[in-house]
Each structure stands twice: as structure tokens, then as C-alpha cells.
Design a protein around this motif. Structure first.
Motif, PDB file in Angstrom:
ATOM      1  N   ALA A   1       0.821  -1.209   0.000  1.00 20.83           N
ATOM      2  CA  ALA A   1       0.000   0.000   0.000  1.00 20.83           C
ATOM      3  C   ALA A   1       0.852   1.256   0.000  1.00 20.83           C
ATOM      4  O   ALA A   1       0.536   2.238  -0.677  1.00 20.83           O
ATOM      5  N   VAL A   2       1.955   1.230   0.725  1.00 20.96           N
ATOM      6  CA  VAL A   2       2.880   2.371   0.741  1.00 20.96           C
ATOM      7  C   VAL A   2       3.508   2.564  -0.640  1.00 20.96           C
ATOM      8  O   VAL A   2       3.635   3.687  -1.140  1.00 20.96           O
ATOM      9  N   LEU A   3       3.868   1.449  -1.283  1.00 21.24           N
ATOM     10  CA  LEU A   3       4.502   1.533  -2.603  1.00 21.24           C
ATOM     11  C   LEU A   3       3.523   2.031  -3.668  1.00 21.24           C
ATOM     12  O   LEU A   3       3.915   2.739  -4.600  1.00 21.24           O
ATOM     13  N   LEU A   4       2.246   1.673  -3.531  1.00 20.09           N
ATOM     14  CA  LEU A   4       1.249   2.076  -4.526  1.00 20.09           C
ATOM     15  C   LEU A   4       0.842   3.544  -4.410  1.00 20.09           C
ATOM     16  O   LEU A   4       0.337   4.134  -5.360  1.00 20.09           O
ATOM     17  N   SER A   5       1.059   4.113  -3.256  1.00 17.92           N
ATOM     18  CA  SER A   5       0.631   5.503  -3.038  1.00 17.92           C
ATOM     19  C   SER A   5       1.406   6.461  -3.926  1.00 17.92           C
ATOM     20  O   SER A   5       2.591   6.261  -4.199  1.00 17.92           O
ATOM     21  N   LYS A   6       0.730   7.517  -4.382  1.00 17.11           N
ATOM     22  CA  LYS A   6       1.358   8.532  -5.221  1.00 17.11           C
ATOM     23  C   LYS A   6       1.817   9.742  -4.414  1.00 17.11           C
ATOM     24  O   LYS A   6       2.298  10.728  -4.972  1.00 17.11           O
ATOM     25  N   GLN A   7       1.664   9.671  -3.092  1.00 14.14           N
ATOM     26  CA  GLN A   7       2.141  10.746  -2.237  1.00 14.14           C
ATOM     27  C   GLN A   7       3.665  10.666  -2.106  1.00 14.14           C
ATOM     28  O   GLN A   7       4.290   9.658  -2.451  1.00 14.14           O
ATOM     29  N   ARG A   8       4.234  11.737  -1.581  1.00 13.37           N
ATOM     30  CA  ARG A   8       5.649  11.660  -1.233  1.00 13.37           C
ATOM     31  C   ARG A   8       5.814  10.684  -0.077  1.00 13.37           C
ATOM     32  O   ARG A   8       4.887  10.450   0.692  1.00 13.37           O
ATOM     33  N   ILE A   9       7.021  10.133   0.067  1.00 10.86           N
ATOM     34  CA  ILE A   9       7.235   9.054   1.027  1.00 10.86           C
ATOM     35  C   ILE A   9       6.867   9.473   2.448  1.00 10.86           C
ATOM     36  O   ILE A   9       6.234   8.710   3.196  1.00 10.86           O
ATOM     37  N   ASN A  10       7.232  10.703   2.849  1.00  6.42           N
ATOM     38  CA  ASN A  10       6.893  11.159   4.195  1.00  6.42           C
ATOM     39  C   ASN A  10       5.386  11.297   4.376  1.00  6.42           C
ATOM     40  O   ASN A  10       4.844  10.990   5.439  1.00  6.42           O
ATOM     41  N   ALA A  11       4.698  11.733   3.318  1.00  4.81           N
ATOM     42  CA  ALA A  11       3.239  11.872   3.372  1.00  4.81           C
ATOM     43  C   ALA A  11       2.570  10.505   3.473  1.00  4.81           C
ATOM     44  O   ALA A  11       1.547  10.347   4.143  1.00  4.81           O
ATOM     45  N   ARG A  12       3.139   9.517   2.800  1.00  6.68           N
ATOM     46  CA  ARG A  12       2.588   8.165   2.876  1.00  6.68           C
ATOM     47  C   ARG A  12       2.665   7.648   4.313  1.00  6.68           C
ATOM     48  O   ARG A  12       1.690   7.064   4.827  1.00  6.68           O
ATOM     49  N   ILE A  13       3.831   7.839   4.927  1.00  9.96           N
ATOM     50  CA  ILE A  13       4.006   7.384   6.312  1.00  9.96           C
ATOM     51  C   ILE A  13       3.067   8.145   7.240  1.00  9.96           C
ATOM     52  O   ILE A  13       2.476   7.564   8.162  1.00  9.96           O
ATOM     53  N   ASP A  14       2.912   9.443   6.992  1.00 10.85           N
ATOM     54  CA  ASP A  14       2.004  10.249   7.820  1.00 10.85           C
ATOM     55  C   ASP A  14       0.563   9.751   7.704  1.00 10.85           C
ATOM     56  O   ASP A  14      -0.174   9.701   8.697  1.00 10.85           O
ATOM     57  N   THR A  15       0.155   9.388   6.481  1.00 10.09           N
ATOM     58  CA  THR A  15      -1.199   8.859   6.275  1.00 10.09           C
ATOM     59  C   THR A  15      -1.390   7.568   7.053  1.00 10.09           C
ATOM     60  O   THR A  15      -2.420   7.358   7.715  1.00 10.09           O
ATOM     61  N   PHE A  16      -0.394   6.691   6.992  1.00  5.37           N
ATOM     62  CA  PHE A  16      -0.465   5.416   7.711  1.00  5.37           C
ATOM     63  C   PHE A  16      -0.539   5.641   9.219  1.00  5.37           C
ATOM     64  O   PHE A  16      -1.396   5.056   9.902  1.00  5.37           O
ATOM     65  N   VAL A  17       0.331   6.490   9.739  1.00  6.71           N
ATOM     66  CA  VAL A  17       0.368   6.741  11.185  1.00  6.71           C
ATOM     67  C   VAL A  17      -0.922   7.404  11.662  1.00  6.71           C
ATOM     68  O   VAL A  17      -1.436   7.089  12.743  1.00  6.71           O
ATOM     69  N   ALA A  18      -1.469   8.304  10.836  1.00  7.05           N
ATOM     70  CA  ALA A  18      -2.738   8.946  11.198  1.00  7.05           C
ATOM     71  C   ALA A  18      -3.858   7.907  11.295  1.00  7.05           C
ATOM     72  O   ALA A  18      -4.726   7.998  12.170  1.00  7.05           O
ATOM     73  N   GLY A  19      -3.830   6.915  10.402  1.00  9.31           N
ATOM     74  CA  GLY A  19      -4.816   5.846  10.465  1.00  9.31           C
ATOM     75  C   GLY A  19      -4.651   4.989  11.708  1.00  9.31           C
ATOM     76  O   GLY A  19      -5.636   4.615  12.356  1.00  9.31           O
ATOM     77  N   VAL A  20      -3.411   4.688  12.051  1.00  8.56           N
ATOM     78  CA  VAL A  20      -3.124   3.909  13.261  1.00  8.56           C
ATOM     79  C   VAL A  20      -3.616   4.652  14.503  1.00  8.56           C
ATOM     80  O   VAL A  20      -4.179   4.058  15.427  1.00  8.56           O
ATOM     81  N   GLY A  21      -3.414   5.957  14.521  1.00  6.02           N
ATOM     82  CA  GLY A  21      -3.755   6.749  15.697  1.00  6.02           C
ATOM     83  C   GLY A  21      -5.142   7.346  15.683  1.00  6.02           C
ATOM     84  O   GLY A  21      -5.447   8.220  16.511  1.00  6.02           O
ATOM     85  N   HIS A  22      -6.007   6.880  14.783  1.00  2.51           N
ATOM     86  CA  HIS A  22      -7.369   7.413  14.731  1.00  2.51           C
ATOM     87  C   HIS A  22      -8.077   7.175  16.064  1.00  2.51           C
ATOM     88  O   HIS A  22      -7.880   6.147  16.728  1.00  2.51           O
ATOM     89  N   ASN A  23      -8.915   8.120  16.451  1.00  3.50           N
ATOM     90  CA  ASN A  23      -9.590   8.055  17.743  1.00  3.50           C
ATOM     91  C   ASN A  23     -10.360   6.749  17.940  1.00  3.50           C
ATOM     92  O   ASN A  23     -10.294   6.123  19.010  1.00  3.50           O
ATOM     93  N   ASN A  24     -11.074   6.313  16.900  1.00  6.32           N
ATOM     94  CA  ASN A  24     -11.837   5.069  17.018  1.00  6.32           C
ATOM     95  C   ASN A  24     -10.942   3.852  17.228  1.00  6.32           C
ATOM     96  O   ASN A  24     -11.266   2.940  17.984  1.00  6.32           O
TER      97      ASN A  24
END
Length: 452
Positions: free
Chosen positions: A58-81
Motif C-alpha cells: 500500500a505504501v509503494l502504490l501511493s502517489k504521495q511523497r514518502i513522508n506523506a505516505r508514512i504520515d497517512t499510515f500513522v494517522a490511520g493507526v492513531g485514529h480516535n476510534n
């Protein structure tokens, strides 16, 4: 200063490849070990490990910059729910472990057996398993506790062991579907954004009729009148289970309910069975560790879902499900309901784990419910029902495999006798057509007017 509107996410089928990879690894490994004759084949590869290659893809398929990809993943991990769900898992595990260590499970079993007439063995075992599973929050724990008792009863009364095993699984799945501390209930309510008591009430209108029909069907079996051997236990030790069920139904915050339940179970243990403070602290931690796999998987699925959502995969999936189910019914609420049930059932067939299924299907189900004007509590109910139905009838599911090994019979024979699960599926579908799904309440603005 006006903010620039974000670019709409376009549906992309390729974004679902990581999810397909996870399912292929999880299912493929299970099939391989099953063909090799390994017991519990579908549980040889830990799900948090199986999902790691999917996250990398999923990280490799993303078209974001590498730091943005990691940020997206971490934000999902840390979601309130996600974080809330994980904390509830820990407390639920601690309560279950402490209550079992102080004799609560034995008390629940003994209490149930003391009430059952000898001629009512099959419906009685179903009811005992249902109550114990609702109290413990785990179908597997219920089966492990009751299997020796049920096996002895089947031998004494001359009952077909496959029938007895199926009845036991049926009751265990009933409770797993309704329990306030079940990981499936926790996952369903958190992914759909509703209260546990509301989901519980929505479940009752489907689960209770199914249970009544199951009891009626089981009552026609002639099981003779062999005496029931009741194990010794202190019935007072069952009170903490009833305590948390009663408090949860009132709508008290689940963190408060579980914390009070842990304390009460420990206090009863201190008084009744010389339970020690050191043992209490160790059991609390043991309860935490018992939730390690689902805890880690929830975090990782949260991150993976965020990446798939950002790339348009979840939107493509929801659009596809909506398009297929719209052919079943032109009503949006019915179409969404069948979409949730179908998506969840199909996913459970692939992963053979009802909690993992709900975590995977939750976000798409929430979108389907919103578009079909289905109440979150109803969506959570459908999620949990579909996952438990399929899990209960899967011959390669953990429940059938455990009972097959314990009773010395084929897991398929167990699955074919889980009558409640089949009846629950029929009742759920009939309810959609007859009563219709519970509609979402309109949002209200601060001035009391409906939101536009």
C-alpha cells in the motif's frame, strides 16, 4: 483566509491490491496447513504478521511523497476510534481473565446446569452457552469451558455428538454476537460510531426471534432423562458478569463499566477464594496480553485502511457493493443493508475470523449505511450478525475445529448442526423485508432545526 478545497478521491480498483494480498496470504496459508493436516490450520500465521506485506504494498502504490505516505499510515493507526477500540480490548481482556481466575466461569456453568431439567438438555445447553458467552465475551472461551460438560452429557444421554457440538457452538455465537465485552461488538460499534447499548437493542430484535425458533426446534429432540452432573461452584462468583451486563445496558461509559467489573471480580475473589493481590495484578496483565493479536491487528488495519482510502480503494469497493445490491432492492436502505451483510459474509469466508472481518469491512459498511440512511446501530448489528453467522458455520473456523477435535468428529459435521446460525441468517434477511432497517435519525442543529 479561505482554505483550498481538497481534491475529490477517485475510485481506484488497484488500491485494493494490498487488501487482496492480505486475504490471499491469510487464506492461502490456512489452506496449505489444512492440506498438510495441521490442527487449527487457519491460525498458524498470525494476522498482524500477514498484514505487513499488504502495508508495504500500500505504501509503494501511493502517489504521495514518502513522508506523506508514512504520515497517512500513522494517522490511520492513531485514529480516535482505533485507539479507543484497543483500550476497550485491554480492559475486556483483563475482566475476562480476572473473573475466570476467581471462579466466575465455573459458577456460570454450574448455575445454568442447576436450572436445566434433564429432559431439556439440548435447549438448556444452548441457553447456558448463550449466557456464558454473553458474560465472557468470547465464543472460544465459552466452548473451551463447556465442551467437557457437553461431551459428558451427550455420552450419558446417547445424544449425537455432532448435534451436541453444533448446539454448543450455536449458543456461543449467540453470546459472542451480543456481549458488551466481545471483540466483535467492540469492533462493530467503534467502526460504525454508535453506543454499545444501542447496537445491543438493535441486535435483540433479530437475535431473540432466532434464538426462540432455535429453542423450539431443539425441544423436539428426544434426549431422555439422564441425570445431569452439576460441578461444585460458588454461585456468588457469577455476579460480576451480571453486574457488567446490567450496567452496560443502562448506557454507562464502557470504560467505567469494565473497570468496575474488574474491581468487583477481584473483590469477590478476595472474599470467596483467597484470591491474592499479586495474582490479581498478574491476571490483569495476562488479560492485556490475551488481546495482543487483535490489539496489534486493529492498529495495523487502521493504518492500512487509511492508505487504501487515500488511494480510492474503499470508495471503489463501496460503489461496487452498492451497484450489486441495488439490483436486489430499489430501496436505498434495504440495498445498503444487503450490501453490509454480503460484504461482511464474503470477507469472513476469506479470513475465517469474525473480528478481523468486521475490522476489514467496517469503514465501507459505514459509508454504505450513510448513503442508505441506515442507522449506525443497525449497521453495527448487521456487521456483527453476518460475521457471527458465517464464523459459526465455517468448517475451517476456529469454533468448528475446536469442537471437532474435542468431540472426535469432523468439523464439517459440527458446522452442519449449528442451527442457530442458519436461523439467524434467515431471520436477519426476513427482518429487512418485513420490518425494514432502522433509519438514521436526522442531524439537529444547535437551534433545534434539522440539518440541511
Amino acid at each position: 483566509m479561505s482554505s483550498t478545497p481538497s481534491t475529490p478521491i477517485k475510485p481506484r480498483a488497484v488500491a485494493l491490491l494490498p487488501l487482496a494480498l492480505f486475504l490471499a496470504l491469510f487464506l492461502g496459508t490456512g489452506i496449505y496447513f489444512h492440506l498438510a493436516g495441521v490442527e487449527m490450520a487457519f491460525y498458524q500465521l498470525a494476522s498482524p504478521v500477514a498484514i505487513l506485506p499488504a502495508i508495504i504494498l500500500a505504501v509503494l502504490l501511493s502517489k504521495q511523497r514518502i513522508n506523506a505516505r508514512i504520515d497517512t499510515f500513522v494517522a490511520g493507526v492513531g485514529h480516535n476510534n482505533i485507539i479507543t477500540m484497543c483500550l476497550i480490548y485491554l480492559l475486556a481482556g483483563a475482566f475476562s481473565t480476572v473473573a475466570a481466575a476467581t471462579g466466575g466461569v465455573d459458577a456460570m456453568v454450574a448455575l445454568g446446569l442447576s436450572i436445566i431439567p434433564a429432559s431439556f438438555i439440548l435447549p438448556g445447553i444452548f441457553l447456558i452457552a448463550a449466557v456464558v458467552s454473553t458474560a465472557m465475551g468470547t465464543s472460544m472461551g465459552t466452548l473451551a469451558a463447556l465442551a467437557p460438560v457437553a461431551l459428558g452429557l451427550s455420552q450419558a444421554a446417547g445424544i449425537n455428538p455432532a448435534l451436541m457440538a453444533g448446539v454448543l457452538v450455536s449458543g456461543a455465537m449467540f453470546g459472542d454476537n451480543l456481549s458488551f465485552i466481545s471483540d466483535t461488538t467492540i469492533a462493530a460499534t467503534r467502526t460504525q460510531g454508535c453506543e454499545m447499548k444501542d447496537k445491543f437493542k438493535a441486535n435483540l430484535r433479530i437475535a431473540v426471534p432466532a434464538a426462540v425458533l432455535t429453542i423450539i426446534a431443539l425441544s423436539f429432540y428426544d434426549t431422555g432423562s439422564a441425570p445431569i452432573d452439576i460441578p461444585e461452584a460458588n454461585y456468588w462468583l457469577a455476579l460480576p458478569y451480571f453486574f457488567i451486563i446490567a450496567l452496560a445496558v443502562t448506557g454507562l461509559n464502557v470504560f467505567v463499566v469494565l473497570t468496575l467489573g474488574i474491581i468487583l471480580a477481584a473483590v469477590f475473589g478476595f472474599v470467596a477464594v483467597d484470591y491474592e493481590l499479586v495474582a490479581f495484578s498478574q491476571d490483569v496483565y495476562l488479560g492485556f496480553t490475551s488481546m495482543q493479536e487483535i490489539f496489534l491487528l486493529s492498529l495495523l488495519i487502521g493504518g492500512l485502511s487509511a492508505l487504501i482510502r487515500q488511494q480510492g480503494g474503499l470508495k471503489f469497493l463501496s460503489n461496487t457493493v452498492e451497484r450489486i445490491t441495488s439490483r436486489i432492492s430499489k430501496r436505498a436502505d434495504r440495498s445498503a443493508s444487503f450490501g453490509i451483510l454480503g460484504l461482511t459474509a464474503f470477507t469472513n469466508l476469506a479470513v475465517a475470523n469474525n473480528t478481523v472481518t468486521i475490522l476489514l469491512s467496517g469503514e465501507v459498511s459505514k459509508r454504505l449505511a450513510a448513503e442508505g440512511n441506515v442507522a449506525p446501530k443497525q449497521a453495527a448489528s448487521y456487521l456483527d450478525i453476518a460475521a457471527c453467522v458465517v464464523q459459526g458455520v465455517l468448517p475451517y473456523g476456529a469454533q468448528a475445529l475446536l469442537m471437532g477435535a474435542t468431540f472426535g468428529i469432523s468439523p464439517l459435521a459440527v458446522s452442519m448442526n449449528t442451527f442457530y446460525c442458519f436461523i439467524l441468517a434467515v431471520v436477519a434477511i426476513a427482518t429487512i423485508f418485513i420490518l425494514g432497517p432502522i433509519k438514521a435519525e436526522p442531524e439537529v442543529q444547535a437551534d433545534g432545526e434539522p440539518a440541511v
